[in-house]
Design an enzyme around this catalytic site. Structure first.
Site, PDB file in Angstrom:
ATOM      1  N   ASP A  44       1.087  -1.112   0.419  1.00  0.00           N
ATOM      2  CA  ASP A  44      -0.233  -0.156  -0.052  1.00  0.00           C
ATOM      3  C   ASP A  44       0.565   1.515   0.450  1.00  0.00           C
ATOM      4  O   ASP A  44       0.615   2.450  -0.459  1.00  0.00           O
ATOM      5  CB  ASP A  44      -1.261  -0.096   1.701  1.00  0.00           C
ATOM      6  CG  ASP A  44      -0.897   0.460   2.233  1.00  0.00           C
ATOM      7  OD1 ASP A  44       0.823  -0.469   2.656  1.00  0.00           O
ATOM      8  OD2 ASP A  44      -1.066  -0.216   3.070  1.00  0.00           O
ATOM      9  N   SER A  45       2.167   0.676   0.095  1.00  0.00           N
ATOM     10  CA  SER A  45       3.079   2.344  -0.067  1.00  0.00           C
ATOM     11  C   SER A  45       2.788   3.094  -1.573  1.00  0.00           C
ATOM     12  O   SER A  45       3.564   4.208  -1.938  1.00  0.00           O
ATOM     13  CB  SER A  45       4.542   2.291   0.059  1.00  0.00           C
ATOM     14  OG  SER A  45       5.376   0.304  -0.647  1.00  0.00           O
ATOM     15  N   ASP A  83      -1.232  -5.919  -0.576  1.00  0.00           N
ATOM     16  CA  ASP A  83      -1.519  -5.455   0.540  1.00  0.00           C
ATOM     17  C   ASP A  83      -3.105  -5.152   0.644  1.00  0.00           C
ATOM     18  O   ASP A  83      -3.722  -4.712   0.213  1.00  0.00           O
ATOM     19  CB  ASP A  83      -0.644  -3.731   1.006  1.00  0.00           C
ATOM     20  CG  ASP A  83       0.381  -4.191   1.810  1.00  0.00           C
ATOM     21  OD1 ASP A  83       0.443  -5.059   2.564  1.00  0.00           O
ATOM     22  OD2 ASP A  83       1.249  -3.264   2.117  1.00  0.00           O
ATOM     23  N   LYS A 113      -1.172  -9.747   2.336  1.00  0.00           N
ATOM     24  CA  LYS A 113      -0.310  -8.938   3.617  1.00  0.00           C
ATOM     25  C   LYS A 113      -1.483  -8.379   4.225  1.00  0.00           C
ATOM     26  O   LYS A 113      -1.820  -7.402   4.137  1.00  0.00           O
ATOM     27  CB  LYS A 113       0.467  -7.990   3.378  1.00  0.00           C
ATOM     28  CG  LYS A 113       1.877  -7.675   4.761  1.00  0.00           C
ATOM     29  CD  LYS A 113       2.740  -8.039   4.567  1.00  0.00           C
ATOM     30  CE  LYS A 113       3.089  -6.008   3.602  1.00  0.00           C
ATOM     31  NZ  LYS A 113       2.392  -4.975   4.250  1.00  0.00           N
ATOM     32  N   GLU A 115      -1.728  -5.020   8.595  1.00  0.00           N
ATOM     33  CA  GLU A 115      -0.783  -5.013   9.757  1.00  0.00           C
ATOM     34  C   GLU A 115      -1.131  -5.461  11.015  1.00  0.00           C
ATOM     35  O   GLU A 115      -2.342  -5.102  11.180  1.00  0.00           O
ATOM     36  CB  GLU A 115      -0.313  -3.372   9.440  1.00  0.00           C
ATOM     37  CG  GLU A 115       0.103  -2.770   8.227  1.00  0.00           C
ATOM     38  CD  GLU A 115      -0.224  -0.902   7.887  1.00  0.00           C
ATOM     39  OE1 GLU A 115      -0.306  -0.617   8.485  1.00  0.00           O
ATOM     40  OE2 GLU A 115       0.463  -1.096   7.100  1.00  0.00           O
ATOM     41  N   GLU A 182       9.190  -4.543  10.322  1.00  0.00           N
ATOM     42  CA  GLU A 182       9.177  -3.080   9.919  1.00  0.00           C
ATOM     43  C   GLU A 182      10.041  -2.351  10.444  1.00  0.00           C
ATOM     44  O   GLU A 182       9.627  -2.400  11.681  1.00  0.00           O
ATOM     45  CB  GLU A 182       7.929  -2.563   9.159  1.00  0.00           C
ATOM     46  CG  GLU A 182       8.504  -1.436   8.557  1.00  0.00           C
ATOM     47  CD  GLU A 182       8.117  -0.586   7.714  1.00  0.00           C
ATOM     48  OE1 GLU A 182       7.020  -1.024   7.111  1.00  0.00           O
ATOM     49  OE2 GLU A 182       7.419   0.613   6.776  1.00  0.00           O
TER      50      GLU A 182
HETATM   51  O1  KIV Z   1       3.535  -1.708   1.294  1.00  0.00           O
HETATM   52  C1  KIV Z   1       4.617  -1.636   1.307  1.00  0.00           C
HETATM   53  O2  KIV Z   1       5.735  -1.171   0.656  1.00  0.00           O
HETATM   54  C2  KIV Z   1       5.043  -2.346   2.565  1.00  0.00           C
HETATM   55  C3  KIV Z   1       6.608  -2.258   3.387  1.00  0.00           C
HETATM   56  C4  KIV Z   1       7.623  -1.907   4.283  1.00  0.00           C
HETATM   57  C5  KIV Z   1       7.171  -3.497   1.985  1.00  0.00           C
HETATM   58  O3  KIV Z   1       4.237  -2.995   3.050  1.00  0.00           O
END
Ligand code: KIV
Length: 257
Positions: A44-45, A83, A113, A115, A182
């Protein structure tokens, strides 16, 4: 041969380090895949590096799916993970299940993924896994909580370090296939890596992890700002600027049609 979840888990035993990067579009995904990246994360970056937002919060599930579809078209071998974005899984386990399900129905993702390792999140993750969807955990600095924790290193004090360790163990109990660590101290990341049976992928967490990930825009020099731990392998901002200036000059001087 396509990389599988079982394979990266075997690599942990064999001590083969996993090389992971992020991608958000077809062209870059294809290059990363052909270059031999083991795991590609549609992170999600992309909210910041591709869409120009200030943080990861504004990106939507539809955005993530659209980018994951593009990345999926470029990936043949790497393990594709996507994500879940902010507020697509925190409201209720049912909503989390639906959001995760959309990723698997509408993209080529082999895992998602999300968080957090606090108890409510652990039980949500357990439900997603019970529904047949592989989950990678993510603890330490969790950027979706930026307004609570900022972008600081997490787990520096013993109490905070123990909390992250406990979260890692709880996530493993819930059934995660891998864990992203992270921005935590190297000794904590190494300890977690030694204690848990699933691969750890570190970003700003030192050399002791089973694998490493960085944001591709940082590695390629396409970001305006990058964290100190992110090594820039090429300055594509400079390369592209030179090329485009040359192009403009050629057009203005009538060198090309
Ligand atoms: O969204 C992202 O780029 C991440 C990084 C920690 C790799 O989750």
């Amino acid at each position: 041969m396509p990389v599988t979840i079982a394979q990266i888990q075997k690599w942990k035993q064999q001590k083969k380090t996993i090389a992971a990067l992020t991608a958000s579009d077809y062209a870059i995904a294809k290059l990363l895949d052909r270059a031999g990246v083991d795991l590609i994360l549609v992170g999600d970056s992309l909210a910041m590096v591709t869409l120009g937002y200030k943080n990861t919060l504004p990106v939507t599930l539809d955005d993530m799916i659209r980018h994951a579809q593009a990345v999926g078209r470029g990936v043949e071998n790497a393990l594709l993970i996507v994500d879940l974005p902010f507020l697509s899984y925190q409201v209720s386990p049912e909503e989390a299940l639906r959001s995760a399900g959309r990723i698997f129905k509408e993209t080529e993702a082999k895992g998602i993924k999300l968080e957090g390792g606090y108890p409510e999140m652990v039980s949500t993750i357990r439900k997603i896994i019970q529904a047949g969807m592989p989950v990678m955990g993510h603890v330490g600095l969790t950027p979706q909580s930026v307004h609570q924790i900022g972008y600081r290193v997490q787990g520096k004090l013993p109490k905070a370090a123990n909390e992250i360790l406990d979260q890692a163990k709880a996530l493993v109990d819930a059934g995660i296939f891998a864990l992203l660590l992270e921005n935590i101290p190297t000794d904590l990341a190494t300890k977690i890596t030694e204690l848990i049976p699933v691969p750890t992928i570190g970003i700003g967490a030192g050399k002791g992890c089973d694998g490493q990930i960085l944001v591709t825009h940082d590695v390629l020099g396409l970001s305006d700002w990058q964290p100190s731990f992110a090594r820039k392998y090429v300055d594509l901002q400079a390369v592209i600027t030179d090329a485009v200036q040359q192009y403009c000059q050629d057009i203005r001087e009538n060198v090309i049609d």
